[in-house]
Motif scaffolding. Structure first.
Motif, PDB file in Angstrom:
ATOM      1  N   LEU A  59      56.066  46.074  42.829  1.00 15.56           N
ATOM      2  CA  LEU A  59      54.782  45.700  43.423  1.00 15.56           C
ATOM      3  C   LEU A  59      55.024  45.240  44.859  1.00 15.56           C
ATOM      4  N   LEU A  60      54.305  45.829  45.799  1.00 14.82           N
ATOM      5  CA  LEU A  60      54.459  45.538  47.222  1.00 14.82           C
ATOM      6  C   LEU A  60      53.241  44.768  47.715  1.00 14.82           C
ATOM      7  N   SER A  61      53.473  43.689  48.485  1.00 16.25           N
ATOM      8  CA  SER A  61      52.367  42.895  49.013  1.00 16.25           C
ATOM      9  C   SER A  61      52.746  42.384  50.399  1.00 16.25           C
ATOM     10  N   GLY A  62      52.002  42.801  51.421  1.00 17.04           N
ATOM     11  CA  GLY A  62      52.305  42.352  52.776  1.00 17.04           C
ATOM     12  C   GLY A  62      51.867  43.368  53.801  1.00 17.04           C
ATOM     13  N   PRO A  63      52.124  43.102  55.071  1.00 17.56           N
ATOM     14  CA  PRO A  63      51.788  44.059  56.123  1.00 17.56           C
ATOM     15  C   PRO A  63      52.653  45.301  56.027  1.00 17.56           C
ATOM     16  N   SER A  97      46.132  39.462  38.599  1.00 15.96           N
ATOM     17  CA  SER A  97      46.706  40.768  38.943  1.00 15.96           C
ATOM     18  C   SER A  97      48.098  40.927  38.343  1.00 15.96           C
ATOM     19  N   LEU A  98      48.872  39.840  38.319  1.00 17.87           N
ATOM     20  CA  LEU A  98      50.200  39.909  37.717  1.00 17.87           C
ATOM     21  C   LEU A  98      50.113  40.193  36.219  1.00 17.87           C
ATOM     22  N   HIS A 105      59.539  44.028  39.428  1.00 23.31           N
ATOM     23  CA  HIS A 105      60.077  43.602  40.715  1.00 23.31           C
ATOM     24  C   HIS A 105      58.917  43.471  41.700  1.00 23.31           C
ATOM     25  N   VAL A 106      59.020  42.505  42.596  1.00 28.34           N
ATOM     26  CA  VAL A 106      57.952  42.244  43.565  1.00 28.34           C
ATOM     27  C   VAL A 106      58.556  42.070  44.949  1.00 28.34           C
ATOM     28  N   ARG A 128      61.176  40.113  37.232  1.00 23.24           N
ATOM     29  CA  ARG A 128      62.627  39.964  37.127  1.00 23.24           C
ATOM     30  C   ARG A 128      63.233  39.575  38.466  1.00 23.24           C
ATOM     31  N   LEU A 129      62.714  40.146  39.542  1.00 19.95           N
ATOM     32  CA  LEU A 129      63.253  39.875  40.877  1.00 19.95           C
ATOM     33  C   LEU A 129      62.114  39.808  41.877  1.00 19.95           C
TER      34      LEU A 129
END
Length: 299
Positions: A59-63, A97-98, A105-106, A128-129
């Motif tokens: 899961l990707l979160s950011g600019p 959302s989680l 992995h995030v 996990r990470l």
């Protein structure tokens, strides 16, 4: 051809051509296609060592910036699912959302997001990470299993190079100043970047986007509908102020003063050599008037 095979293709046929640019701490950095492939391979090795595989979800979160794109490519090369999540979500929405996505992995774009993620993980499923792009002074004891991006890469800071202003302003330059709050935006970036083989650039931060866009002078904009609206609003405000100052009637678009002011507005907005603005596939037909105006080259 899938995304990772496209990366291999460009690393093979254009290894030394510029693939990515990103401004960091006031300096432009660049990655060649061969650098991008090597970093993606190193990241894939690091992710594999931390349990990411074909049954995993990253899961990707950011600019949007090179670290995020490299991780997405690395994870896909291992057969993992890649999803993105709005980086502006409050803690409770993040927790929900989680539970829904259950990522193994995030990746979060900065340590500034940490407080919300810590609260969400404490009351929800813990990945996990957790990978942090720029952890800063984040205390290691806050999470039992987290790594900085550079650690995952192997303790190095990647293959980026400080870029002198060598690039040609005649070359095609893709530009993005969005983030994972743009639903579907990651696929738009990967499709246009890896499909074309052109360089893709990112600003240092949302606050510096206008200045950095002006420095880069991109030819192609990859913006969400909201981002396009923001640029339209900036253009309208700029021209309205100038019209009042010069007493220039809005109904005289072919007046030489109108042409000069629009040309100056394009330069100040960093779109003086614009040739293309991304539009959703479900919105065919003529481009909105303000985009057509920006794309119109001076005679």
């Amino acid at each position: 051809m899938d995304r990772y095979e496209s990366l291999r293709h460009w690393a093979r046929v254009r290894p030394l051509a510029n693939a990515l640019r990103h401004k960091r701490r006031g300096r432009w950095h660049g990655w060649r296609w061969i650098d991008v492939l090597r970093d993606a391979e190193r990241l894939a090795d690091g992710l594999r060592q931390h349990g990411l595989g074909s049954q995993s979800r990253l899961l990707l979160s950011g600019p949007f910036e090179p670290d995020l794109l490299l991780l997405a490519l690395a994870a896909r090369s291992l057969g993992a699912e890649v999803a993105s999540l709005d980086d502006q979500l409050p803690s409770e929405a993040l927790r929900q959302s989680l539970w829904r996505l259950r990522p193994s992995h995030v990746f979060i774009g900065s340590g500034r997001q940490w407080a919300r993620w810590q609260a969400a993980v404490h009351r929800g499923p813990a990945p996990r990470l957790l990978i942090v792009s720029a952890p800063g002074d984040l205390p290691r004891s806050t999470h039992p299993s987290w790594l900085s991006f550079s650690q995952l890469l192997g303790g190095a800071d990647g293959s980026r190079r400080q870029g002198r202003r060598r690039w040609s302003h005649a070359a095609v330059q893709l530009w993005s100043e969005e983030g994972t709050c743009w639903q579907g935006g990651l696929e738009v970036l990967l499709e246009h970047w890896l499909g074309s083989g052109h360089s893709l650039a990112f600003p240092e931060s949302p606050g510096s986007a206008a200045r950095d866009r002006r420095e880069m002078a991109p030819s192609d904009l990859l913006l969400s509908p909201q981002g396009q609206q923001g640029l339209q609003d900036q253009l309208a405000a700029l021209l309205a102020g100038w019209r009042r100052f010069w007493a220039w009637p809005a109904g005289q678009p072919h007046h030489v003063l109108a042409w000069l002011l629009e040309r100056q507005a394009r330069r100040l907005l960093g779109v003086g050599r614009l040739r293309c603005v991304w539009q959703p596939a479900q919105s065919p037909g003529a481009l909105p008037g303000w985009i057509a105006g920006l794309e119109r080259r001076p005679p």
